[in-house]
Design an enzyme around this catalytic site. Structure first.
Site, PDB file in Angstrom:
ATOM      1  N   SER A 123       0.824  -1.221   0.000  1.00 41.10           N
ATOM      2  CA  SER A 123       0.000   0.000   0.000  1.00 41.10           C
ATOM      3  C   SER A 123       0.851   1.262   0.000  1.00 41.10           C
ATOM      4  O   SER A 123       0.331   2.364  -0.210  1.00 41.10           O
ATOM      5  CB  SER A 123      -0.935   0.015   1.211  1.00 41.10           C
ATOM      6  OG  SER A 123      -1.804  -1.081   1.147  1.00 41.10           O
ATOM      7  N   TYR A 129      -4.479   4.943   5.511  1.00 39.92           N
ATOM      8  CA  TYR A 129      -3.476   3.890   5.692  1.00 39.92           C
ATOM      9  C   TYR A 129      -2.432   3.949   4.579  1.00 39.92           C
ATOM     10  O   TYR A 129      -1.222   3.928   4.828  1.00 39.92           O
ATOM     11  CB  TYR A 129      -4.179   2.534   5.697  1.00 39.92           C
ATOM     12  CG  TYR A 129      -3.260   1.343   5.817  1.00 39.92           C
ATOM     13  CD1 TYR A 129      -2.727   0.992   7.055  1.00 39.92           C
ATOM     14  CD2 TYR A 129      -2.942   0.562   4.706  1.00 39.92           C
ATOM     15  CE1 TYR A 129      -1.894  -0.106   7.180  1.00 39.92           C
ATOM     16  CE2 TYR A 129      -2.106  -0.538   4.823  1.00 39.92           C
ATOM     17  CZ  TYR A 129      -1.588  -0.876   6.059  1.00 39.92           C
ATOM     18  OH  TYR A 129      -0.753  -1.964   6.175  1.00 39.92           O
ATOM     19  N   THR A 150      -3.262 -13.445   8.326  1.00 40.15           N
ATOM     20  CA  THR A 150      -3.095 -13.273   9.775  1.00 40.15           C
ATOM     21  C   THR A 150      -4.466 -13.412  10.427  1.00 40.15           C
ATOM     22  O   THR A 150      -5.484 -13.560   9.735  1.00 40.15           O
ATOM     23  CB  THR A 150      -2.489 -11.891  10.136  1.00 40.15           C
ATOM     24  OG1 THR A 150      -3.377 -10.875   9.690  1.00 40.15           O
ATOM     25  CG2 THR A 150      -1.112 -11.679   9.535  1.00 40.15           C
TER      26      THR A 150
HETATM   27  P1  ADP Z   1       0.450  -8.059  11.272  1.00 38.89           P
HETATM   28  O1  ADP Z   1       0.546  -8.843  12.548  1.00 38.89           O
HETATM   29  O2  ADP Z   1       0.067  -8.837  10.095  1.00 38.89           O
HETATM   30  O3  ADP Z   1       1.664  -7.183  11.048  1.00 38.89           O
HETATM   31  P2  ADP Z   1      -1.266  -6.326  12.687  1.00 38.89           P
HETATM   32  O4  ADP Z   1      -1.936  -5.080  12.207  1.00 38.89           O
HETATM   33  O5  ADP Z   1      -2.026  -7.241  13.554  1.00 38.89           O
HETATM   34  O6  ADP Z   1      -0.766  -7.063  11.398  1.00 38.89           O
HETATM   35  O7  ADP Z   1       0.108  -6.012  13.417  1.00 38.89           O
HETATM   36  C1  ADP Z   1       0.407  -4.858  13.970  1.00 38.89           C
HETATM   37  C2  ADP Z   1       1.019  -5.068  15.341  1.00 38.89           C
HETATM   38  O8  ADP Z   1       1.314  -3.794  15.895  1.00 38.89           O
HETATM   39  C3  ADP Z   1       0.067  -5.754  16.316  1.00 38.89           C
HETATM   40  O9  ADP Z   1       0.814  -6.641  17.124  1.00 38.89           O
HETATM   41  C4  ADP Z   1      -0.439  -4.605  17.150  1.00 38.89           C
HETATM   42  O10 ADP Z   1      -0.830  -4.987  18.442  1.00 38.89           O
HETATM   43  C5  ADP Z   1       0.789  -3.714  17.199  1.00 38.89           C
HETATM   44  N1  ADP Z   1       0.486  -2.319  17.530  1.00 38.89           N
HETATM   45  C6  ADP Z   1      -0.541  -1.572  17.041  1.00 38.89           C
HETATM   46  N2  ADP Z   1      -0.520  -0.333  17.571  1.00 38.89           N
HETATM   47  C7  ADP Z   1       0.559  -0.285  18.417  1.00 38.89           C
HETATM   48  C8  ADP Z   1       1.120   0.724  19.261  1.00 38.89           C
HETATM   49  N3  ADP Z   1       0.586   1.936  19.353  1.00 38.89           N
HETATM   50  N4  ADP Z   1       2.225   0.414  19.969  1.00 38.89           N
HETATM   51  C9  ADP Z   1       2.763  -0.812  19.893  1.00 38.89           C
HETATM   52  N5  ADP Z   1       2.295  -1.792  19.115  1.00 38.89           N
HETATM   53  C10 ADP Z   1       1.196  -1.551  18.389  1.00 38.89           C
END
Ligand code: ADP
Length: 256
Positions: free
Chosen positions: A143, A154, A189
């Site tokens: 993206s 995003y 995922t």
């Molecule tokens: P993927 O696991 O496929 O990369 P996700 O969107 O689930 O997709 O992964 C993003 C990760 O980042 C998740 O583990 C989520 O909990 C974490 N995350 C999201 N926002 C924050 C934040 N503000 N601080 C720390 N970690 C975060």
């Protein structure tokens, strides 16, 4: 488990978003290849599950959108382990919506986690990575390479992240720090499970994937390990699509 073997013995690695999906696979891949890894996230339970059974696996609660918390993370890792060698910036949030329907709140949330988080982590880690001749690997997205329908906020954060990677790579190459990104396409995922487990819903995505299958978190872990390894010693400023060939296409519809 990734199939290649790399030598990260004695290396200290931070992986943000280490409690789920890609971040979990990346954390375990570094652990399987000898590193000491600090898996970072906001919730303790998923992080504990990621590192369960690994002596060199550690966890740290950090909200990456807080500069103060990111500074505390980096300082405490360096204090405890003496150095920092690799940072994998993987934490991120997603929300869709056409621009008229994106609230200011959602817009700022996506930028504060996805882009500000990368900025804070990079800024705090760089002095230590200069010392260790370490490197940064960023999980961006396809993206950030092309447009998406219904994902303006995003997609904008991901374009900015890819630009950030290239610029920091330019500025810090002479100081011995490499900065690269991998850009996942459709990866299976928990969050998108209802799509990839449903043949009808996943079909439009698969129609655009040359390799004819959705990706797995391990597909990303393999490239993260490679980019962080000495085998990639002459690579910096790259954004490597991990998308089964999706971005090989012009985007024009298929007619055969
Ligand atoms: P993927 O696991 O496929 O990369 P996700 O969107 O689930 O997709 O992964 C993003 C990760 O980042 C998740 O583990 C989520 O909990 C974490 N995350 C999201 N926002 C924050 C934040 N503000 N601080 C720390 N970690 C975060």
């Amino acid at each position: 488990m990734t199939s290649n073997t790399y030598h990260f013995e004695g290396k200290v690695v931070i992986v943000t978003g280490g409690g789920t999906g890609i971040g979990r696979a990346v954390t375990r891949a570094f652990l399987d290849n000898g590193a000491t890894v600090v898996a970072v996230g906001r919730r303790q339970a998923p992080l504990d599950e990621t590192v369960a059974g690994y002596e060199r696996g550690h966890t740290h609660i950090t909200d990456v959108s807080s500069h103060e918390q990111v500074a505390e993370l980096v300082n405490s890792v360096v204090e405890e382990f003496g150095h920092l060698d690799v940072v994998v910036s993987n934490a991120g949030v997603f929300e869709g919506g056409e621009v008229e329907h994106v609230s200011d709140e959602v817009w700022h949330k996506l930028f504060s986690v996805n882009l500000d988080g990368l900025f804070y982590l990079t800024k705090e880690a760089l002095p230590h990575l200069i010392k260790s001749h370490g490197n940064i690997v960023v999980d961006t997205s396809v993206s950030g390479l092309r447009g998406d329908w219904g994902q303006t906020a995003y997609n904008s954060t991901k374009h900015a992240m890819n630009g950030f990677v290239r610029c920091v790579a330019l500025d810090y190459g002479a100081k011995g720090v490499r900065v690269n990104a991998f850009a996942p396409g459709f990866i299976e995922t928990d969050i998108n499970k209802e799509v990839w487990t449903d043949p009808e819903r996943v079909k439009p995505y698969l129609d655009r994937v040359a390799l004819g299958r959705t990706g797995r978190a391990e597909d990303c872990a393999g490239i993260a390990l490679f980019l962080a390894s000495d085998d990639a010693a002459y690579l910096t400023g790259l954004v490597v699509p991990v998308d089964g060939g999706t971005t090989a296409a012009t985007g024009q519809g298929r007619n055969s």
